[in-house]
Scaffold this motif. Structure first.
Motif, PDB file in Angstrom:
ATOM      1  N   VAL A 153       2.158  10.155  25.986  1.00  0.00           N
ATOM      2  CA  VAL A 153       1.651  10.404  24.541  1.00  0.00           C
ATOM      3  C   VAL A 153       2.909  10.561  23.872  1.00  0.00           C
ATOM      4  O   VAL A 153       3.048   9.950  22.673  1.00  0.00           O
ATOM      5  CB  VAL A 153       0.666  11.496  24.504  1.00  0.00           C
ATOM      6  CG1 VAL A 153       0.380  12.094  23.020  1.00  0.00           C
ATOM      7  CG2 VAL A 153      -0.547  11.151  25.089  1.00  0.00           C
ATOM      8  N   VAL A 154       3.903  11.492  24.157  1.00  0.00           N
ATOM      9  CA  VAL A 154       4.978  11.658  23.329  1.00  0.00           C
ATOM     10  C   VAL A 154       5.846  10.564  23.345  1.00  0.00           C
ATOM     11  O   VAL A 154       6.424  10.284  22.184  1.00  0.00           O
ATOM     12  CB  VAL A 154       5.735  12.908  24.048  1.00  0.00           C
ATOM     13  CG1 VAL A 154       7.282  12.944  23.506  1.00  0.00           C
ATOM     14  CG2 VAL A 154       5.421  14.324  24.140  1.00  0.00           C
ATOM     15  N   GLY A 155       6.006   9.849  24.390  1.00  0.00           N
ATOM     16  CA  GLY A 155       6.768   8.506  24.320  1.00  0.00           C
ATOM     17  C   GLY A 155       6.356   7.346  23.315  1.00  0.00           C
ATOM     18  O   GLY A 155       7.065   6.730  22.701  1.00  0.00           O
ATOM     19  N   SER A 156       4.954   7.427  23.365  1.00  0.00           N
ATOM     20  CA  SER A 156       4.477   6.599  22.412  1.00  0.00           C
ATOM     21  C   SER A 156       4.352   7.200  20.888  1.00  0.00           C
ATOM     22  O   SER A 156       4.266   6.380  19.842  1.00  0.00           O
ATOM     23  CB  SER A 156       2.991   5.978  22.826  1.00  0.00           C
ATOM     24  OG  SER A 156       3.138   5.540  23.960  1.00  0.00           O
ATOM     25  N   ALA A 157       4.016   8.456  20.758  1.00  0.00           N
ATOM     26  CA  ALA A 157       3.781   8.968  19.622  1.00  0.00           C
ATOM     27  C   ALA A 157       5.030   9.098  18.523  1.00  0.00           C
ATOM     28  O   ALA A 157       4.773   8.978  17.418  1.00  0.00           O
ATOM     29  CB  ALA A 157       3.429  10.582  19.521  1.00  0.00           C
ATOM     30  N   VAL A 158       6.358   8.576  19.009  1.00  0.00           N
ATOM     31  CA  VAL A 158       7.297   8.605  18.146  1.00  0.00           C
ATOM     32  C   VAL A 158       7.188   7.238  17.281  1.00  0.00           C
ATOM     33  O   VAL A 158       7.840   7.347  16.422  1.00  0.00           O
ATOM     34  CB  VAL A 158       8.693   8.671  19.041  1.00  0.00           C
ATOM     35  CG1 VAL A 158       9.003   7.509  19.773  1.00  0.00           C
ATOM     36  CG2 VAL A 158       9.645   8.888  18.229  1.00  0.00           C
ATOM     37  N   ASP A 159       6.494   6.291  17.673  1.00  0.00           N
ATOM     38  CA  ASP A 159       6.409   5.245  16.930  1.00  0.00           C
ATOM     39  C   ASP A 159       5.458   5.369  15.629  1.00  0.00           C
ATOM     40  O   ASP A 159       5.202   4.579  14.915  1.00  0.00           O
ATOM     41  CB  ASP A 159       6.013   4.059  17.775  1.00  0.00           C
ATOM     42  CG  ASP A 159       6.795   3.256  18.370  1.00  0.00           C
ATOM     43  OD1 ASP A 159       7.854   3.464  18.167  1.00  0.00           O
ATOM     44  OD2 ASP A 159       6.782   2.889  19.651  1.00  0.00           O
TER      45      ASP A 159
ATOM     46  N   ILE B  62       4.316   5.872   8.922  1.00  0.00           N
ATOM     47  CA  ILE B  62       5.122   6.853   7.826  1.00  0.00           C
ATOM     48  C   ILE B  62       6.014   5.871   6.902  1.00  0.00           C
ATOM     49  O   ILE B  62       5.981   5.958   5.625  1.00  0.00           O
ATOM     50  CB  ILE B  62       5.603   7.925   8.213  1.00  0.00           C
ATOM     51  CG1 ILE B  62       4.502   8.609   9.022  1.00  0.00           C
ATOM     52  CG2 ILE B  62       6.236   8.729   7.266  1.00  0.00           C
ATOM     53  CD1 ILE B  62       4.940  10.015   9.887  1.00  0.00           C
ATOM     54  N   ALA B  63       6.852   5.268   7.409  1.00  0.00           N
ATOM     55  CA  ALA B  63       7.792   4.499   6.715  1.00  0.00           C
ATOM     56  C   ALA B  63       7.353   3.292   5.952  1.00  0.00           C
ATOM     57  O   ALA B  63       7.760   2.895   4.862  1.00  0.00           O
ATOM     58  CB  ALA B  63       9.102   3.850   7.539  1.00  0.00           C
ATOM     59  N   ALA B  64       6.273   2.686   6.678  1.00  0.00           N
ATOM     60  CA  ALA B  64       5.726   1.448   6.199  1.00  0.00           C
ATOM     61  C   ALA B  64       4.592   1.738   4.790  1.00  0.00           C
ATOM     62  O   ALA B  64       4.254   1.277   4.224  1.00  0.00           O
ATOM     63  CB  ALA B  64       4.875   0.703   6.926  1.00  0.00           C
ATOM     64  N   ARG B  65       4.297   3.207   4.887  1.00  0.00           N
ATOM     65  CA  ARG B  65       3.460   3.868   4.114  1.00  0.00           C
ATOM     66  C   ARG B  65       1.853   3.101   4.159  1.00  0.00           C
ATOM     67  O   ARG B  65       1.452   2.883   3.119  1.00  0.00           O
ATOM     68  CB  ARG B  65       3.883   3.851   2.555  1.00  0.00           C
ATOM     69  CG  ARG B  65       5.109   4.812   2.456  1.00  0.00           C
ATOM     70  CD  ARG B  65       5.405   4.812   1.052  1.00  0.00           C
ATOM     71  NE  ARG B  65       6.532   5.810   0.867  1.00  0.00           N
ATOM     72  CZ  ARG B  65       7.681   5.902   0.044  1.00  0.00           C
ATOM     73  NH1 ARG B  65       7.622   4.788  -0.701  1.00  0.00           N
ATOM     74  NH2 ARG B  65       8.459   6.940   0.074  1.00  0.00           N
TER      75      ARG B  65
ATOM     76  N   PHE C 175      -1.261   1.915   7.259  1.00  0.00           N
ATOM     77  CA  PHE C 175      -1.792   2.066   8.552  1.00  0.00           C
ATOM     78  C   PHE C 175      -1.842   0.451   9.144  1.00  0.00           C
ATOM     79  O   PHE C 175      -2.208   0.377  10.198  1.00  0.00           O
ATOM     80  CB  PHE C 175      -3.213   2.573   8.703  1.00  0.00           C
ATOM     81  CG  PHE C 175      -3.069   3.872   8.585  1.00  0.00           C
ATOM     82  CD1 PHE C 175      -2.687   4.907   9.625  1.00  0.00           C
ATOM     83  CD2 PHE C 175      -3.561   4.496   7.214  1.00  0.00           C
ATOM     84  CE1 PHE C 175      -2.585   6.188   9.069  1.00  0.00           C
ATOM     85  CE2 PHE C 175      -3.678   5.761   7.090  1.00  0.00           C
ATOM     86  CZ  PHE C 175      -3.042   6.785   8.091  1.00  0.00           C
ATOM     87  N   SER C 176      -1.068  -0.446   8.524  1.00  0.00           N
ATOM     88  CA  SER C 176      -1.197  -1.727   8.782  1.00  0.00           C
ATOM     89  C   SER C 176      -0.161  -2.013  10.112  1.00  0.00           C
ATOM     90  O   SER C 176       0.886  -1.802   9.761  1.00  0.00           O
ATOM     91  CB  SER C 176      -1.036  -2.834   7.569  1.00  0.00           C
ATOM     92  OG  SER C 176      -0.497  -3.950   8.233  1.00  0.00           O
ATOM     93  N   LEU C 177      -0.653  -2.626  11.055  1.00  0.00           N
ATOM     94  CA  LEU C 177       0.274  -2.891  12.188  1.00  0.00           C
ATOM     95  C   LEU C 177       1.364  -3.668  11.713  1.00  0.00           C
ATOM     96  O   LEU C 177       2.586  -3.867  12.418  1.00  0.00           O
ATOM     97  CB  LEU C 177      -0.476  -3.351  13.472  1.00  0.00           C
ATOM     98  CG  LEU C 177       0.482  -3.598  14.596  1.00  0.00           C
ATOM     99  CD1 LEU C 177       1.134  -2.294  15.066  1.00  0.00           C
ATOM    100  CD2 LEU C 177      -0.604  -3.918  15.889  1.00  0.00           C
ATOM    101  N   ARG C 178       0.923  -4.771  10.998  1.00  0.00           N
ATOM    102  CA  ARG C 178       1.970  -5.744  10.382  1.00  0.00           C
ATOM    103  C   ARG C 178       2.949  -5.116   9.683  1.00  0.00           C
ATOM    104  O   ARG C 178       4.339  -5.411   9.845  1.00  0.00           O
ATOM    105  CB  ARG C 178       1.015  -7.004   9.802  1.00  0.00           C
ATOM    106  CG  ARG C 178       2.116  -7.980   9.458  1.00  0.00           C
ATOM    107  CD  ARG C 178       1.254  -8.912   8.427  1.00  0.00           C
ATOM    108  NE  ARG C 178       1.964 -10.012   7.879  1.00  0.00           N
ATOM    109  CZ  ARG C 178       2.016 -11.091   8.385  1.00  0.00           C
ATOM    110  NH1 ARG C 178       1.236 -11.577   9.431  1.00  0.00           N
ATOM    111  NH2 ARG C 178       2.961 -12.242   8.078  1.00  0.00           N
ATOM    112  N   ALA C 179       2.765  -4.163   8.800  1.00  0.00           N
ATOM    113  CA  ALA C 179       3.774  -3.593   7.919  1.00  0.00           C
ATOM    114  C   ALA C 179       4.497  -2.752   8.878  1.00  0.00           C
ATOM    115  O   ALA C 179       5.588  -2.594   8.292  1.00  0.00           O
ATOM    116  CB  ALA C 179       3.057  -2.784   7.002  1.00  0.00           C
TER     117      ALA C 179
END
Length: 143
Positions: free
Chosen positions: A14-20, A25-28, A30-34
């Motif tokens: 979970v921690v290893g994946s949650a960093v993504d 947040i940077a893309a502002r 929830f789009s996976l593409r963005a």
């Protein structure tokens, strides 16, 4: 116990994946593409940022030692995986060339070894402290 090991493995995943999450947040968005088409690396992908959180947790004793080591190992292994493609990013403009697959595997092995030695060392220190405590209790009772 097996249950404890499975819990730790799940937490590491979970921690290893949650960093993504910082991609979204940077893309502002929830789009996976963005989130996957950012022009810059998100804040949590800086090696300094990733190492700061577990370090602060260790120094302030905000988390149990084993959890802080698990966090550091999970986050650092995520950084190493990302570095296969884009290198390690230390700060605003400083980064390394991409890691070679051999360097990546060596990094993971080193992380595992450091975590094991750190946790084992902590257990050894605890047992030494306990033996001194028992000795001083015995010395005080004999006086």
């Amino acid at each position: 116990s097996i249950r404890h090991l499975l819990t730790q493995a799940a937490l590491a995943a979970v921690v290893g994946s949650a960093v993504d999450v910082d991609h979204f947040i940077a893309a502002r968005s929830f789009s996976l593409r963005a989130a996957t088409r950012l022009r810059h690396r998100p804040f949590a992908h800086s090696v300094l940022a990733v190492l700061a959180f577990p370090s602060i947790a260790l120094v302030t004793e905000a988390l149990p030692w084993t959890v802080a080591i698990l966090l550091a190992t999970s986050l650092a292994s995520h950084q190493a995986r990302d570095a296969l493609r884009r290198g390690l990013w230390l700060a605003s403009s400083w980064h390394t060339p991409p890691l070679t697959p051999l360097t990546y595997v060596a990094t993971l092995a080193a992380l595992a070894l450091l975590a094991a030695l750190n946790l084992r060392g902590r257990a050894v220190l605890r047992s030494i402290a306990a033996s001194f405590t028992r000795r001083s209790d015995v010395d005080c009772q004999s006086v």
